[in-house]
Scaffold this active site. Structure first.
Site, PDB file in Angstrom:
ATOM      1  CB  SER A 253      33.068 -74.109 -54.648  1.00  0.00           C
ATOM      2  OG  SER A 253      33.585 -72.887 -54.174  1.00  0.00           O
ATOM      3  CE  LYS A 254      29.569 -77.015 -48.636  1.00  0.00           C
ATOM      4  NZ  LYS A 254      30.720 -77.879 -48.395  1.00  0.00           N
ATOM      5  NE  ARG A 255      36.356 -70.644 -53.177  1.00  0.00           N
ATOM      6  CZ  ARG A 255      36.573 -69.970 -54.292  1.00  0.00           C
ATOM      7  NH1 ARG A 255      36.692 -68.674 -54.279  1.00  0.00           N
ATOM      8  NH2 ARG A 255      36.683 -70.623 -55.430  1.00  0.00           N
TER       9      ARG A 255
END
Ligand code: GLU
Length: 491
Positions: A253-255
């Protein structure tokens, strides 16, 4: 019947194309192209609130950029259209109506609030929140009463199955307990069709032979299989691709950093490199080859070699794959690709002319991971914002450096220009004059010309800078050397 293979990529246009979905598209594309089949793109835009035309265009643009052209779908009319779910609502209603007539589905008058209430109660008791079948056996009078009270009805599918089993092309034998499913909605009270129903009607009518998609859909498959059977469609074969995780083993994910195809395009990754890297997320070739063109992938790809276990997205490996593809590019293409990246950074390419740029790009080409790093590496050739790094600075302070640079300055005054023809001679004369060779000779020159102690081949830098600029740089480096500074009374 190999040439009847029909596969589809079915994105929901609610955002940019995520690399996980791009991998799904790629595997479908490779499978279709290898077997002479048909690759279809279908837009699953029934979530009207979240679907946008911008997202749709962006996804299609990214697919084209990756080289994943489709045979049927948006802009590619085919015999099975329309290929956008929002244009197929009438079809879903017709099929749902048929199931109602055949007694395979029933009207459910439960309100959202009632269902939510029950869900909470089940969860509080620690039981899985399944629909309790309250409307399954309503009498005609009860139905009428609900309807007269103004309650809208949805349609629910009757789940009768005990166990549902299938052979997944990646996961192997998969088995689900039908008792733990609950009757599910096939037509919402607002007339919209939920994913599980629409997807089966579409895959059935579009004669899809293989459904290749992410493992996150595995739990949808038993419901879909029940629907295939009841609707009288031949079920496709399923291949559920392993999840893509970040380095901490949680879903990517974006993380973890950028995860959209558009980002990698803007960063200057080559489409063929990204496609190559995505192919390695869950698939490997028999002979451990890792660098492929799209054509090679089409030849070598096989669902049998898709792994069951999760794949880790490794940004460093993607860079490595990109470097490999950058290396193989033809000269012409290098400049063509670099051009927009240089323009974006405000570099004026006209000033130096095309041959100079080709040569300059060639010199730094192998140093970059992606095209957005070009300007940083090209900065050794520009005058603005040129910095001398601390390591270079301390090297220049050495007595030897001063000797080398002073001699170089004098040597340069004897030549009209620096070229591939006289470079070697200039350097060997210099070596004799100062009685130094190798690093002792070249490091001060490199530090003086580039402000760095590492970088591309020195000869090329000399030639690209040209005599005047080399001389200027040698002189300004001399100003940094020890005796110059003490002569000026600086400490
Ligand atoms: N629209 C679904 C998704 O984007 C498609 C799932 C499927 O391939 O069945 O995940």
């Amino acid at each position: 019947m190999e040439n009847n293979i029909r596969v589809r990529f079915a994105p929901s246009p609610t955002g940019l194309l995520h690399v996980g979905n791009a991998r799904t598209a790629l595997f479908n594309f490779l499978f279709a192209r290898q077997r002479g089949g048909t690759f279809i793109v279908r837009l699953e835009d029934t979530d009207l609130e979240r679907s946008t035309i911008e997202a749709e265009n962006a996804i299609l643009q990214d697919l084209r950029w990756l080289g994943l052209d489709w045979d049927e779908g948006p802009g590619q009319p085919g015999a099975y259209g329309p290929y956008r779910q929002s244009e197929r609502l009438g079809v879903y209603r017709r099929y749902a109506g048929e199931l109602l007539e055949k007694g395979k589905a029933y009207r459910c008058y439960c309100t959202m609030e009632e269902l939510e209430e029950k869900r909470k109660r089940s969860l509080a008791k620690g039981i899985p929140p399944l629909y309790d079948g309250r409307c399954r056996n309503l009498t005609a009078e009860e139905e009428q009463a609900f309807s007269a009270a103004g309650r809208p009805a949805s349609l629910r599918f009757k789940v009768e199955a005990r166990t549902i089993e299938f052979q997944d092309l990646v996961k192997g034998r998969v088995s689900f307990d039908g008792q733990r499913m609950g009757d599910f909605i096939i037509l919402r009270s607002d007339g919209g069709a939920p994913y599980n129903f629409a997807v089966v009607v579409d895959d059935g009518l579009m004669a899809i032979t293989h459904v290749i998609r992410g493992e996150d859909h595995l739990t949808n498959t038993p419901r879909q299989l029940l629907l295939y059977k009841t609707l009288g469609f031949l079920p496709p074969q399923f291949a559920h691709l392993p999840l893509i995780l970040g380095s901490d083993r949680t879903p990517l994910s974006k993380r973890h950093g950028a995860t959209n195809v558009a980002h990698f395009r803007e960063e200057g990754y080559l489409p063929e490199a990204l496609a190559n890297y995505l192919a390695l997320l869950g698939w490997s070739s028999e002979d451990a080859q890792e660098i492929f063109s799209l054509e090679e992938l089409i030849k070598k790809f096989s669902l049998e070699r898709v792994s069951r276990s999760s794949a880790i997205f490794n940004f460093e490996k993607l860079k490595w794959v990109n470097r490999n593809h950058l290396k193989g590019l033809a000269e012409e293409r290098k400049l063509e690709l670099a051009w927009p990246f240089l323009q974006k950074k405000g570099i004026n390419i006209e000033k130096m002319g095309e041959p100079w740029w080709k040569a300059a790009l060639d010199v730094i080409w192998e140093e970059v991971d992606n095209l957005s790093q070009l300007d940083k590496h090209l900065s050794i050739f520009s005058e603005e914002g040129r910095k001398v790094e601390p390591e270079a600075q301390s090297l220049l302070q050495k007595e030897e450096s001063e000797k080398v640079l002073q001699a170089m300055k004098e040597e340069l005054q004897t030549v009209a220009e620096i070229s591939a023809g006289n470079y070697k001679r200039i350097v060997s004369t210099l070596a004799k004059r100062v009685n130094l060779s190798g690093r002792g000779l070249f490091m001060p020159l490199r530090a003086a010309l580039t402000g760095k102690i590492r970088g591309p081949e020195l000869e090329k830098i000399f030639i690209l800078l040209g005599k005047e600029r080399v001389l200027q740089r040698v002189e300004s480096a001399l100003a940094l050397t020890g005796s110059e500074r003490s002569r000026r009374g600086e400490s």
